[in-house]
Design an enzyme around this catalytic site. Sequence first.
Site, short mmCIF file in Angstrom:
data_model
loop_
_atom_site.label_atom_id
_atom_site.label_comp_id
_atom_site.label_asym_id
_atom_site.label_seq_id
_atom_site.Cartn_x
_atom_site.Cartn_y
_atom_site.Cartn_z
N SER A 251 0.73 -1.15 0.23
CA SER A 251 -0.05 -0.03 -0.06
C SER A 251 0.96 1.26 -0.13
O SER A 251 2.03 1.12 0.15
CB SER A 251 -1.02 -0.02 1.24
OG SER A 251 -0.25 0.36 2.24
N LYS A 252 0.21 2.24 -0.25
CA LYS A 252 0.92 3.53 -0.23
C LYS A 252 1.65 3.85 1.14
O LYS A 252 2.62 4.54 1.34
CB LYS A 252 0.00 4.73 -0.14
CG LYS A 252 -0.87 4.65 -1.84
CD LYS A 252 -1.70 5.48 -2.35
CE LYS A 252 -2.02 5.09 -3.77
NZ LYS A 252 -3.21 5.39 -4.19
#
Length: 321
Positions: A251-252
């Site tokens: 994920s970011k």
Amino acid sequence: MQRGRFAPSPTGLMHVGNAFVALLAWLQMRSANGGFILRIEDLDRGRSRTHFVEQIVSDLRWLGLDWDEGPDVGGPHAPYVQSQRMARYEQAMAKLTERGLTYPCFCSRADIAAIASAPHGWFGDEPRYDGRCRLLSASERQHRAEQKSPSLRLQVPAEVTVSFVDLVRGCQVGRPSDGGDFVVWRADGVVSYQLAVVVDDAEMEVTDVLRGRDLLASTLRQGFLYEAFKLPPPAYAHVPLIVDEGGRRLSKRDGDLTLFALRSIGVAPERVVGLLAHLAGLLERPEPIRPYALIPRFQMAKLPVSDIVWTAEHQSYLQPH
Ligand code: GLU
């Protein structure tokens, strides 16, 4: 002519998982002599940032990808930024309302969490809304609307099934109603992702959607919307996610796997592309390569179905040389 797109949300920096999807969507079109579109999906106004749009464009170009239509190059279906396309979504919404397919829902997130029934297979852990606001009388609706602006939900009949042949995962059949009636217009006055993506893909004449398998359930809802609008749906390819060793999708938050971080430590884009192509089954082993050199090697049938685990070995391949 086939037309595909990459449709990132500018809510953070692109990481290798996003680059994997972008590369494959681009290869699918370039190997078919098709057109490729970049569309910015910035409907989440609270989390979208202009500087992420600029960074996404810059990162994609750094990888060696290009597009025929997009926010920076224009095109016949401009604008290519969802926040600038509201009039189109309003028109589509009006069509659904005219046909009596929607109803206002006054439930808060907390209400839904409290009344939601167990989710069904396709919709993972998303709580299933039981449709109670569908039963409100006209006077109750009016009364509640004085206190709170509602979201608008699309009624999804229990018996409707949506089927499609996924180019990676094969024949898929499911009931959009397993996820409950879904929101097409949010209470804060913004169109939902489900409606916007269908309006845009249809208007931009997208024939092929390649995206992460996390959006598989959304395809049932979007399939139902295509039917409601009497529009032909595109062909779909849902590619596996890149996950960490614990099985969690990148994920970011995994900052060191952003293209920005890799660029800033001096990793060559050819190494990123070569590693992603290897993970996609297009190269036997990772080797530095430009996206254009991969075009003759692209075959949908080579893509894996299961999620791809990102290991320390992959990480060490991506060191500056
Ligand atoms: N904007 C979505 C995302 O970044 C992708 C939508 C799509 O490909 O349909 O997850």
